[in-house]
Design an enzyme around this catalytic site. Structure first.
Site, short mmCIF file in Angstrom:
data_model
loop_
_atom_site.label_atom_id
_atom_site.label_comp_id
_atom_site.label_asym_id
_atom_site.label_seq_id
_atom_site.Cartn_x
_atom_site.Cartn_y
_atom_site.Cartn_z
N HIS A 168 0.78 -1.11 -0.02
CA HIS A 168 -0.09 0.14 -0.08
C HIS A 168 0.84 1.23 -0.16
O HIS A 168 2.09 1.07 0.57
CB HIS A 168 -0.83 -0.10 1.20
CG HIS A 168 -2.00 1.09 0.99
ND1 HIS A 168 -1.98 2.26 1.42
CD2 HIS A 168 -3.27 0.84 0.67
CE1 HIS A 168 -2.93 2.90 1.09
NE2 HIS A 168 -4.02 2.14 0.72
N GLU A 177 -7.82 -4.70 -1.11
CA GLU A 177 -8.49 -5.11 -2.01
C GLU A 177 -8.32 -6.74 -2.09
O GLU A 177 -9.22 -7.46 -2.60
CB GLU A 177 -7.64 -4.80 -3.31
CG GLU A 177 -7.65 -3.34 -3.68
CD GLU A 177 -6.83 -2.37 -3.08
OE1 GLU A 177 -6.05 -2.81 -2.31
OE2 GLU A 177 -7.20 -1.01 -3.36
#
Length: 361
Positions: free
Chosen positions: A252, A305
């Site tokens: 991330h 996700e």
């Protein structure tokens, strides 16, 4: 220009504005909405309550909850919407394209006014109206469960009345994904809002940013990776990393610890159990092991996700609806940021450093 300020590529770490909507601490691994831990809200509140928190500014009491529900119902009951949505749906099989078209046509039908010319109350009306259109445009149909936005959306997407476990799981994901700092789509919405444009223009611009595979398209690609890896992911993961390809659903831009949204949805997935969840858990362990060996200087963990894909699949949402479902969540955050930016009279206008062929005169 002599007064240019160099900033990192991608504007990483650059403060572009002040906000009271949400904050993300990537080092400590937490984020909140207006002072409320976002993952706690996802576990204990409804989609509508957190929508109210983001656009109105506080969690509703019983009276405010009923009033807000009435506003949303009225917005969704706009008599111009059914014909408009049906016409758009007949011309495109792509939900994101349908939502863009519905927002644009609805703005025309409503004779929407630039935010610059509206007072705060009228801007809020616009924010609620256009956000309320999103679930209808993304998943057209007549299904109405009487159980709120999430249950109705899930009923239209899956074709059957959802059980409460699936509604609660999807609610948790949608709330956790509503807002997350100045991500690409949110920043796009704020740039457009800074020009004084109408609400639909701000939201369609943000939706265009979200449609990119590096932003809103990752959940479906994360599930593709699970399918290709099979029950023994080590070899497939090693091959992807050796080829220099990124593992969708891992790493991330902000978090240097585990992603709290991933931890939330990890727990939701474990409650479902079953072969797919077991496969995902094994994949995560192996992926994080290999990523740590290759990048010991930077921990790379499963992000939102990865488990969002697993949870949506368990809820019966088809893969092609993963990004539209993410868009449904993020629409709430976009509209809140548009309202905040519209109150600031300063247009967002950065500079660029020219590095091309010299001017010949």
């Amino acid at each position: 220009m002599s007064d240019l300020i160099d900033v990192p590529r991608g504007l990483n770490g650059v403060v572009a504005a002040e906000t009271t909507i949400s904050d993300v601490n990537g080092e400590a691994g937490w984020y909140h909405y207006r002072g409320h831990a976002a993952v706690d809200l996802a576990r204990s509140h409804s989609f509508e309550d957190v929508w109210h928190l983001l656009v109105v500014g506080e969690l509703p009491d019983a009276t405010a909850r009923a009033s807000f529900a009435a506003r949303v119902t009225a917005a969704q009951g706009d008599p111009r919407l059914p014909e408009l949505i049906t016409a758009v749906a007949a011309r495109t099989g792509q939900p994101l394209a349908a939502l863009r078209a519905v927002w644009t046509l609805a703005a025309s039908a409503r004779s929407s006014t630039p935010l610059y010319d509206l007072d705060p109350a009228a801007r809020l009306d616009e924010a609620i109206a256009f956000a309320a259109m999103a679930p209808l445009a993304l998943a057209p149909g007549d299904a109405s469960t009487g159980r709120g936005i999430v249950a109705d959306y899930l009923a239209r997407v899956t074709g059957h009345d959802p059980d409460e476990r699936h509604v609660r799981a999807l609610s948790a994901y949608l709330i956790a994904a509503m807002d997350h700092g100045f991500n690409a789509s949110t920043f796009t919405a704020r740039v457009i809002a800074s020009t004084g444009a109408d609400m639909a223009s701000c939201l369609t611009g943000a939706l265009g940013a979200l449609s990119g595979p590096l932003h809103g398209g990752a959940p479906a690609r994360a599930l593709d990776g699970l399918d290709r890896a099979g029950d023994d992911p080590a070899e497939w993961i090693a091959g992807e990393l050796q080829a220099g390809r990124r593992l969708m659903g891992f790493g991330h831009a902000v978090y240097r610890t585990s992603d709290p949204r991933s931890e939330l949805l990890h727990g939701v997935a474990e409650q479902f159990g079953g072969p797919r969840v077991a496969q995902a858990l094994a994949f995560q362990v192996e992926a994080e092991r290999q990523l740590a060996a290759r990048h010991p200087e930077r921990p790379l963990h499963a992000n939102v996700e990865f488990y969002a894909a697993v949870v949506m699949e368990e809820c019966g949402i088809p893969r092609e609806m993963f990004t539209p479902t993410f868009a449904l969540a993020r629409t709430i955050g976009w509209s809140a940021h548009v309202l905040e930016q519209a109150a600031d009279p300063k247009i967002i206008r950065p500079a660029a450093r020219y590095v091309g062929r010299p001017f010949a005169g």
